[in-house]
Motif scaffolding. Structure first.
Motif, PDB file in Angstrom:
ATOM      1  N   THR A   9       0.835  -1.194   0.000  1.00 28.99           N
ATOM      2  CA  THR A   9       0.000   0.000   0.000  1.00 28.99           C
ATOM      3  C   THR A   9       0.871   1.245   0.000  1.00 28.99           C
ATOM      4  O   THR A   9       1.981   1.243   0.518  1.00 28.99           O
ATOM      5  CB  THR A   9      -0.937   0.027   1.224  1.00 28.99           C
ATOM      6  OG1 THR A   9      -0.151  -0.063   2.397  1.00 28.99           O
ATOM      7  CG2 THR A   9      -1.939  -1.108   1.161  1.00 28.99           C
ATOM      8  N   THR A  12      -0.335   8.223   1.668  1.00 31.54           N
ATOM      9  CA  THR A  12      -1.398   9.083   1.146  1.00 31.54           C
ATOM     10  C   THR A  12      -0.899   9.982   0.027  1.00 31.54           C
ATOM     11  O   THR A  12      -1.586  10.191  -0.967  1.00 31.54           O
ATOM     12  CB  THR A  12      -1.990   9.934   2.281  1.00 31.54           C
ATOM     13  OG1 THR A  12      -2.410   9.058   3.328  1.00 31.54           O
ATOM     14  CG2 THR A  12      -3.164  10.748   1.805  1.00 31.54           C
ATOM     15  N   ILE A  25      -3.276   9.189  -3.123  1.00 30.98           N
ATOM     16  CA  ILE A  25      -4.464   8.349  -3.089  1.00 30.98           C
ATOM     17  C   ILE A  25      -5.672   9.262  -3.261  1.00 30.98           C
ATOM     18  O   ILE A  25      -5.826  10.247  -2.532  1.00 30.98           O
ATOM     19  CB  ILE A  25      -4.558   7.565  -1.772  1.00 30.98           C
ATOM     20  CG1 ILE A  25      -3.367   6.611  -1.638  1.00 30.98           C
ATOM     21  CG2 ILE A  25      -5.881   6.794  -1.688  1.00 30.98           C
ATOM     22  CD1 ILE A  25      -3.262   5.918  -0.292  1.00 30.98           C
ATOM     23  N   GLN A  27      -8.868  10.467  -2.454  1.00 32.32           N
ATOM     24  CA  GLN A  27      -9.723  10.350  -1.271  1.00 32.32           C
ATOM     25  C   GLN A  27     -11.215  10.317  -1.614  1.00 32.32           C
ATOM     26  O   GLN A  27     -12.020   9.899  -0.794  1.00 32.32           O
ATOM     27  CB  GLN A  27      -9.451  11.524  -0.327  1.00 32.32           C
ATOM     28  CG  GLN A  27      -8.015  11.599   0.156  1.00 32.32           C
ATOM     29  CD  GLN A  27      -7.667  10.496   1.125  1.00 32.32           C
ATOM     30  OE1 GLN A  27      -8.352  10.303   2.113  1.00 32.32           O
ATOM     31  NE2 GLN A  27      -6.598   9.780   0.857  1.00 32.32           N
ATOM     32  N   LEU A  30     -12.573   6.525  -1.828  1.00 29.53           N
ATOM     33  CA  LEU A  30     -12.482   5.654  -0.650  1.00 29.53           C
ATOM     34  C   LEU A  30     -13.820   5.583   0.073  1.00 29.53           C
ATOM     35  O   LEU A  30     -14.582   6.539   0.022  1.00 29.53           O
ATOM     36  CB  LEU A  30     -11.417   6.183   0.316  1.00 29.53           C
ATOM     37  CG  LEU A  30      -9.975   6.157  -0.181  1.00 29.53           C
ATOM     38  CD1 LEU A  30      -9.075   6.830   0.844  1.00 29.53           C
ATOM     39  CD2 LEU A  30      -9.497   4.753  -0.466  1.00 29.53           C
ATOM     40  N   PRO A  31     -14.204   4.545   0.733  1.00 31.23           N
ATOM     41  CA  PRO A  31     -13.504   3.280   0.881  1.00 31.23           C
ATOM     42  C   PRO A  31     -13.883   2.250  -0.179  1.00 31.23           C
ATOM     43  O   PRO A  31     -13.344   1.150  -0.171  1.00 31.23           O
ATOM     44  CB  PRO A  31     -13.956   2.812   2.259  1.00 31.23           C
ATOM     45  CG  PRO A  31     -15.358   3.295   2.372  1.00 31.23           C
ATOM     46  CD  PRO A  31     -15.369   4.613   1.631  1.00 31.23           C
ATOM     47  N   ASP A  33     -13.279   2.159  -3.333  1.00 34.21           N
ATOM     48  CA  ASP A  33     -12.282   1.904  -4.361  1.00 34.21           C
ATOM     49  C   ASP A  33     -10.942   2.471  -3.908  1.00 34.21           C
ATOM     50  O   ASP A  33     -10.876   3.247  -2.945  1.00 34.21           O
ATOM     51  CB  ASP A  33     -12.715   2.556  -5.677  1.00 34.21           C
ATOM     52  CG  ASP A  33     -12.045   1.952  -6.894  1.00 34.21           C
ATOM     53  OD1 ASP A  33     -11.259   1.001  -6.748  1.00 34.21           O
ATOM     54  OD2 ASP A  33     -12.299   2.453  -8.008  1.00 34.21           O
ATOM     55  N   TYR A  34      -9.883   2.101  -4.592  1.00 34.10           N
ATOM     56  CA  TYR A  34      -8.531   2.565  -4.290  1.00 34.10           C
ATOM     57  C   TYR A  34      -7.905   2.997  -5.600  1.00 34.10           C
ATOM     58  O   TYR A  34      -7.721   2.179  -6.504  1.00 34.10           O
ATOM     59  CB  TYR A  34      -7.731   1.433  -3.644  1.00 34.10           C
ATOM     60  CG  TYR A  34      -6.290   1.772  -3.327  1.00 34.10           C
ATOM     61  CD1 TYR A  34      -5.972   2.467  -2.172  1.00 34.10           C
ATOM     62  CD2 TYR A  34      -5.270   1.376  -4.174  1.00 34.10           C
ATOM     63  CE1 TYR A  34      -4.656   2.766  -1.868  1.00 34.10           C
ATOM     64  CE2 TYR A  34      -3.952   1.661  -3.878  1.00 34.10           C
ATOM     65  CZ  TYR A  34      -3.643   2.358  -2.723  1.00 34.10           C
ATOM     66  OH  TYR A  34      -2.341   2.652  -2.429  1.00 34.10           O
ATOM     67  N   LYS A  35      -7.633   4.293  -5.720  1.00 28.71           N
ATOM     68  CA  LYS A  35      -7.116   4.822  -6.971  1.00 28.71           C
ATOM     69  C   LYS A  35      -5.937   5.740  -6.683  1.00 28.71           C
ATOM     70  O   LYS A  35      -6.004   6.594  -5.796  1.00 28.71           O
ATOM     71  CB  LYS A  35      -8.216   5.598  -7.693  1.00 28.71           C
ATOM     72  CG  LYS A  35      -7.802   6.217  -8.995  1.00 28.71           C
ATOM     73  CD  LYS A  35      -8.963   6.977  -9.619  1.00 28.71           C
ATOM     74  CE  LYS A  35      -8.512   7.715 -10.876  1.00 28.71           C
ATOM     75  NZ  LYS A  35      -9.568   8.591 -11.387  1.00 28.71           N
ATOM     76  N   ILE A  36      -4.867   5.577  -7.450  1.00 30.89           N
ATOM     77  CA  ILE A  36      -3.688   6.428  -7.346  1.00 30.89           C
ATOM     78  C   ILE A  36      -3.755   7.464  -8.469  1.00 30.89           C
ATOM     79  O   ILE A  36      -3.988   7.123  -9.629  1.00 30.89           O
ATOM     80  CB  ILE A  36      -2.383   5.615  -7.495  1.00 30.89           C
ATOM     81  CG1 ILE A  36      -2.304   4.504  -6.458  1.00 30.89           C
ATOM     82  CG2 ILE A  36      -1.170   6.537  -7.426  1.00 30.89           C
ATOM     83  CD1 ILE A  36      -2.220   4.948  -5.038  1.00 30.89           C
TER      84      ILE A  36
END
Length: 121
Positions: A9, A12, A25, A27, A30-31, A33-36
């Motif tokens: 992981t 932030t 990340i 925000q 969330l929560p 999905d997780y996207k960069i």
């Protein structure tokens, strides 16, 4: 290199040396999905800040400082860096940490170059 822990992981917000981008990340997803999000330009980072992809005082402070690094990477004189820093500060005017992170690192000493400023960060 992107700062990752043993589980893979990401922090932030971080600087990616290999690609010379700020990675954060998102925000807003969330929560579920997780996207960069990768920002290579100050305007991309400003958009992420305004779209609330970056949240929290400490993270906003780091975003401001990383934004100055992006400015130093993309422009070549101190006046342009300061202009970009002020654009960052105004991305969310009430975010004190963002303002501090963006503006406090832009004060070049008389003998410094933009490269010296980046080295001080």
């Amino acid at each position: 290199m992107v700062s990752e822990n043993e589980c893979g992981t990401m922090r932030t917000i971080t600087w990616d040396d290999e690609k010379a981008v700020v990675k954060l990340i998102d925000q807003t997803v969330l929560p579920a999905d997780y996207k960069i999000v990768a920002c290579a330009q100050v305007d991309e980072l400003i958009a992420a800040i305004q779209e609330l992809k970056v949240r929290g005082a400490p993270v906003l402070g780091a975003a401001g400082a990383f934004g100055v690094v992006l400015a130093c990477k993309n422009v070549r004189d101190a006046a342009a860096v300061k202009k970009e820093a002020h654009k960052l500060r105004n991305a969310r005017p009430t975010a004190v940490n963002l303002s501090y992170g963006a503006v406090s690192y832009t004060h070049l000493r008389a003998h410094e170059t933009v490269l010296d400023l980046v080295c001080r960060l």
